[in-house]
Design a protein around this motif. Structure first.
Motif, PDB file in Angstrom:
ATOM      1  N   LEU A 253      62.297  36.655  39.652  1.00  0.00           N
ATOM      2  CA  LEU A 253      61.581  37.835  40.137  1.00  0.00           C
ATOM      3  C   LEU A 253      60.113  37.687  39.770  1.00  0.00           C
ATOM      4  CD1 LEU A 253      63.782  40.960  39.319  1.00  0.00           C
ATOM      5  CD2 LEU A 253      63.724  39.603  41.390  1.00  0.00           C
ATOM      6  N   SER A 254      59.290  37.440  40.754  1.00  0.00           N
ATOM      7  CA  SER A 254      57.848  37.324  40.531  1.00  0.00           C
ATOM      8  C   SER A 254      57.135  37.659  41.829  1.00  0.00           C
ATOM      9  CB  SER A 254      57.492  35.905  40.077  1.00  0.00           C
ATOM     10  OG  SER A 254      56.105  35.806  39.800  1.00  0.00           O
ATOM     11  N   ASN A 255      56.320  38.689  41.786  1.00  0.00           N
ATOM     12  CA  ASN A 255      55.569  39.086  42.971  1.00  0.00           C
ATOM     13  C   ASN A 255      54.503  38.041  43.286  1.00  0.00           C
ATOM     14  OD1 ASN A 255      54.215  40.407  45.014  1.00  0.00           O
ATOM     15  ND2 ASN A 255      53.170  41.825  43.649  1.00  0.00           N
ATOM     16  N   LYS A 256      53.694  37.724  42.279  1.00  0.00           N
ATOM     17  CA  LYS A 256      52.623  36.732  42.441  1.00  0.00           C
ATOM     18  C   LYS A 256      52.172  36.256  41.071  1.00  0.00           C
ATOM     19  CE  LYS A 256      48.539  38.300  43.649  1.00  0.00           C
ATOM     20  NZ  LYS A 256      47.422  39.003  44.322  1.00  0.00           N
ATOM     21  N   SER A 257      51.479  35.129  41.050  1.00  0.00           N
ATOM     22  CA  SER A 257      50.897  34.632  39.805  1.00  0.00           C
ATOM     23  C   SER A 257      49.456  35.113  39.718  1.00  0.00           C
ATOM     24  CB  SER A 257      50.945  33.102  39.767  1.00  0.00           C
ATOM     25  OG  SER A 257      52.282  32.660  39.674  1.00  0.00           O
ATOM     26  N   VAL A 258      49.119  35.717  38.588  1.00  0.00           N
ATOM     27  CA  VAL A 258      47.761  36.243  38.407  1.00  0.00           C
ATOM     28  C   VAL A 258      47.248  35.869  37.026  1.00  0.00           C
ATOM     29  CG1 VAL A 258      48.054  38.187  39.993  1.00  0.00           C
ATOM     30  CG2 VAL A 258      48.597  38.482  37.590  1.00  0.00           C
ATOM     31  N   SER A 259      45.935  35.712  36.917  1.00  0.00           N
ATOM     32  CA  SER A 259      45.317  35.439  35.625  1.00  0.00           C
ATOM     33  C   SER A 259      45.047  36.753  34.905  1.00  0.00           C
ATOM     34  CB  SER A 259      44.007  34.678  35.829  1.00  0.00           C
ATOM     35  OG  SER A 259      43.052  35.515  36.466  1.00  0.00           O
ATOM     36  N   VAL A 260      44.790  36.673  33.610  1.00  0.00           N
ATOM     37  CA  VAL A 260      44.437  37.866  32.843  1.00  0.00           C
ATOM     38  C   VAL A 260      43.173  38.491  33.429  1.00  0.00           C
ATOM     39  CG1 VAL A 260      43.732  38.719  30.573  1.00  0.00           C
ATOM     40  CG2 VAL A 260      45.541  36.990  30.743  1.00  0.00           C
ATOM     41  N   LEU A 261      42.240  37.658  33.868  1.00  0.00           N
ATOM     42  CA  LEU A 261      41.001  38.159  34.462  1.00  0.00           C
ATOM     43  C   LEU A 261      41.275  38.916  35.765  1.00  0.00           C
ATOM     44  CD1 LEU A 261      38.073  38.038  33.519  1.00  0.00           C
ATOM     45  CD2 LEU A 261      37.727  36.048  34.992  1.00  0.00           C
ATOM     46  N   GLU A 262      42.213  38.411  36.557  1.00  0.00           N
ATOM     47  CA  GLU A 262      42.589  39.108  37.797  1.00  0.00           C
ATOM     48  C   GLU A 262      43.282  40.431  37.494  1.00  0.00           C
ATOM     49  OE1 GLU A 262      43.324  35.551  41.033  1.00  0.00           O
ATOM     50  OE2 GLU A 262      44.766  35.774  39.391  1.00  0.00           O
ATOM     51  N   MET A 263      44.067  40.468  36.426  1.00  0.00           N
ATOM     52  CA  MET A 263      44.675  41.734  36.001  1.00  0.00           C
ATOM     53  C   MET A 263      43.597  42.744  35.651  1.00  0.00           C
ATOM     54  SD  MET A 263      47.869  40.928  33.503  1.00  0.00           S
ATOM     55  CE  MET A 263      49.199  39.832  33.941  1.00  0.00           C
ATOM     56  N   ALA A 264      42.614  42.274  34.880  1.00  0.00           N
ATOM     57  CA  ALA A 264      41.512  43.150  34.459  1.00  0.00           C
ATOM     58  C   ALA A 264      40.745  43.680  35.666  1.00  0.00           C
ATOM     59  CB  ALA A 264      40.574  42.403  33.514  1.00  0.00           C
ATOM     60  N   GLU A 265      40.528  42.816  36.652  1.00  0.00           N
ATOM     61  CA  GLU A 265      39.796  43.219  37.850  1.00  0.00           C
ATOM     62  C   GLU A 265      40.580  44.268  38.638  1.00  0.00           C
ATOM     63  OE1 GLU A 265      36.768  43.731  40.363  1.00  0.00           O
ATOM     64  OE2 GLU A 265      36.729  42.615  38.464  1.00  0.00           O
ATOM     65  N   ALA A 266      41.884  44.102  38.718  1.00  0.00           N
ATOM     66  CA  ALA A 266      42.725  45.083  39.412  1.00  0.00           C
ATOM     67  C   ALA A 266      42.657  46.437  38.711  1.00  0.00           C
ATOM     68  CB  ALA A 266      44.170  44.592  39.475  1.00  0.00           C
ATOM     69  N   VAL A 267      42.706  46.419  37.374  1.00  0.00           N
ATOM     70  CA  VAL A 267      42.604  47.666  36.601  1.00  0.00           C
ATOM     71  C   VAL A 267      41.231  48.297  36.813  1.00  0.00           C
ATOM     72  CG1 VAL A 267      42.572  48.674  34.288  1.00  0.00           C
ATOM     73  CG2 VAL A 267      44.289  46.952  34.876  1.00  0.00           C
ATOM     74  N   ARG A 268      40.180  47.469  36.829  1.00  0.00           N
ATOM     75  CA  ARG A 268      38.816  47.970  37.020  1.00  0.00           C
ATOM     76  C   ARG A 268      38.700  48.704  38.363  1.00  0.00           C
ATOM     77  NH1 ARG A 268      36.413  43.629  36.070  1.00  0.00           N
ATOM     78  NH2 ARG A 268      35.734  44.049  33.957  1.00  0.00           N
ATOM     79  N   ILE A 269      39.256  48.101  39.392  1.00  0.00           N
ATOM     80  CA  ILE A 269      39.200  48.702  40.729  1.00  0.00           C
ATOM     81  C   ILE A 269      39.970  50.012  40.785  1.00  0.00           C
ATOM     82  CG2 ILE A 269      39.978  48.384  43.129  1.00  0.00           C
ATOM     83  CD1 ILE A 269      39.443  45.344  42.700  1.00  0.00           C
ATOM     84  N   GLU A 270      41.148  50.022  40.164  1.00  0.00           N
ATOM     85  CA  GLU A 270      42.036  51.178  40.270  1.00  0.00           C
ATOM     86  C   GLU A 270      41.749  52.283  39.252  1.00  0.00           C
ATOM     87  OE1 GLU A 270      43.886  51.482  42.777  1.00  0.00           O
ATOM     88  OE2 GLU A 270      43.898  49.431  43.539  1.00  0.00           O
ATOM     89  N   SER A 271      40.856  52.039  38.290  1.00  0.00           N
ATOM     90  CA  SER A 271      40.600  53.056  37.252  1.00  0.00           C
ATOM     91  C   SER A 271      39.130  53.476  37.194  1.00  0.00           C
ATOM     92  CB  SER A 271      41.052  52.541  35.880  1.00  0.00           C
ATOM     93  OG  SER A 271      40.312  51.384  35.523  1.00  0.00           O
ATOM     94  N   ASP A 272      38.437  53.310  38.309  1.00  0.00           N
ATOM     95  CA  ASP A 272      37.035  53.753  38.406  1.00  0.00           C
ATOM     96  C   ASP A 272      36.138  53.172  37.326  1.00  0.00           C
ATOM     97  OD1 ASP A 272      37.621  55.317  40.643  1.00  0.00           O
ATOM     98  OD2 ASP A 272      38.271  56.995  39.380  1.00  0.00           O
ATOM     99  N   LYS A 273      36.424  51.946  36.932  1.00  0.00           N
ATOM    100  CA  LYS A 273      35.561  51.188  36.014  1.00  0.00           C
ATOM    101  C   LYS A 273      35.295  51.885  34.678  1.00  0.00           C
ATOM    102  CE  LYS A 273      33.194  49.186  40.008  1.00  0.00           C
ATOM    103  NZ  LYS A 273      31.928  48.953  40.688  1.00  0.00           N
ATOM    104  N   LYS A 274      36.250  52.684  34.204  1.00  0.00           N
ATOM    105  CA  LYS A 274      35.983  53.455  32.981  1.00  0.00           C
ATOM    106  C   LYS A 274      36.402  52.739  31.693  1.00  0.00           C
ATOM    107  CE  LYS A 274      40.148  56.297  33.529  1.00  0.00           C
ATOM    108  NZ  LYS A 274      40.631  57.667  33.719  1.00  0.00           N
TER     109      LYS A 274
END
Length: 346
Positions: A253-274
């Motif tokens: 079960l794996s949707n996709k492979s992502v780096s820690v940096l890509e995780m951080a970028e996704a959080v940044r986008i979805e949390s209004d950069k706070k």
């Protein structure tokens, strides 16, 4: 048709979503807990059951107490065995990880074989039983990992958690091959992310996200890649394995492979950069120095930092009918749930 399913580890981060999914599909869930008197650990599941067509029964059992699952497993046609410690910072890997994972699997499957009604066992393993370090993919000349691969590089001193998962799954297959009563279907999730149903959780996934949101990686993210899967998709995979009669074998079960940096970028986008999230990579040499502060030893750095990692998820899509939800949705829902439940603490 409703099934009677004994579920171990059902109060945990992943397990609670599996129980919820099964209850909402109308099944009878016989949940095992170590201490039935600690109702605060499973009350939230009873509330879910009260609003679902399914039923919840609670039994007391212990991974290391042989025969303790016999009562809960009576009349069950299916067993979902999820109980196994996921701890990265351990002092005694044999006692804290290997023993409960291995002996617990033997214990639960022995009870399954004693109960003549059990026809299928669903084991929650991990991609950690498929590979030990990201470098394994290169060393084995692979373009991606599949269900055919096994972790051969972990041991009690290097990557003890993957070692415990590998031993437990191998034991399950060994016990399966010695009998003809029940079929075995194995779920091998990658790094599980997404919202939690309970505030009471020591999940390493929630800890990882909390550390990131608190700015622990602000100066730079490790060049580390994970396979990531939403906890709700993991729950659906388990329910599909329960309900589909012909589902057996291992399932990555794996949707996709992502780096820690890509995780951080996704959080940044979805949390209004706070949040104070990393915007660059931390050099590998620096991780050799500061890694121990984050529980990362030099051997892990050497074999995992800077290596690609890929998984073939086609079997889960075909056999379990998983339609993986968008990665950004997983990140967004996880952060929002942690905010709502005040789970981001300094």
């Amino acid at each position: 048709m409703a099934k009677k399913i004994m579920v171990t580890g059902g109060t945990g981060y992943i397990g609670s979503w599996v129980v919820k999914e099964l209850l909402e599909r109308g099944h009878i869930v016989k949940l095992t807990v170590r201490d039935k008197s600690k109702e605060e650990k499973y009350n939230f599941l009873q509330e879910i059951a009260n609003q679902s067509p399914g039923e919840l029964e609670v039994y007391e059992a212990n991974l290391l107490k042989f025969g303790s699952y016999d009562e809960a497993i009576k009349d069950c046609d299916t067993v979902v065995h999820m109980a196994s410690p996921f701890i990265l910072d351990v002092k005694d890997p044999i006692e804290e990880l290997v023993k409960p994972a291995l002996e617990g699997t033997e214990n639960v499957l022995a009870s399954a074989s004693k109960a003549a009604t059990v026809k299928k066992v669903i084991l929650t393993s991990s991609v950690a039983a498929i590979y030990g370090d990201a470098k394994d993919m290169q060393d084995q000349g692979l373009n991606e990992f599949t269900e055919e691969n096994w972790n051969t590089t972990s041991n009690k001193d290097h990557q003890p958690y993957p070692y415990s998962k590998t031993l437990a799954e191998r034991k399950a297959w060994e016990l399966h091959d010695k009998q003809e009563q029940w079929f075995l279907a194995v779920i091998n999730p990658s790094f599980v992310m997404g919202p939690s149903l309970t505030k009471i959780s020591n999940s390493e996934s929630l800890k990882f996200m909390s550390d990131m949101l608190k700015g622990k990686m602000q100066v730079g993210a490790p060049d580390l890649v994970f396979g990531v899967v939403d906890v709700r998709d993991v729950a659906k995979a388990h329910a599909s394995a329960v309900e589909m009669e012909d589902v057996t074998g291992r399932h990555i079960l794996s949707n996709k492979s992502v780096s820690v940096l890509e995780m951080a970028e996704a959080v940044r986008i979805e949390s209004d950069k706070k949040y104070k999230l990393p915007k660059s990579l931390s050099p590998k040499w620096l991780l050799y120095i500061v890694g121990p502060l984050f529980g990362i030893n030099s051997s892990f750095v050497k074999k995992n930092i800077g290596y690609p990692l890929r998984f073939n998820n086609s079997k889960s899509i075909k056999n379990l009918e998983i339609d993986y939800r968008p990665f950004n949705t997983t990140m967004k829902d996880m952060v929002e749930q942690m905010e709502e439940n005040n789970m981001i603490k300094n």
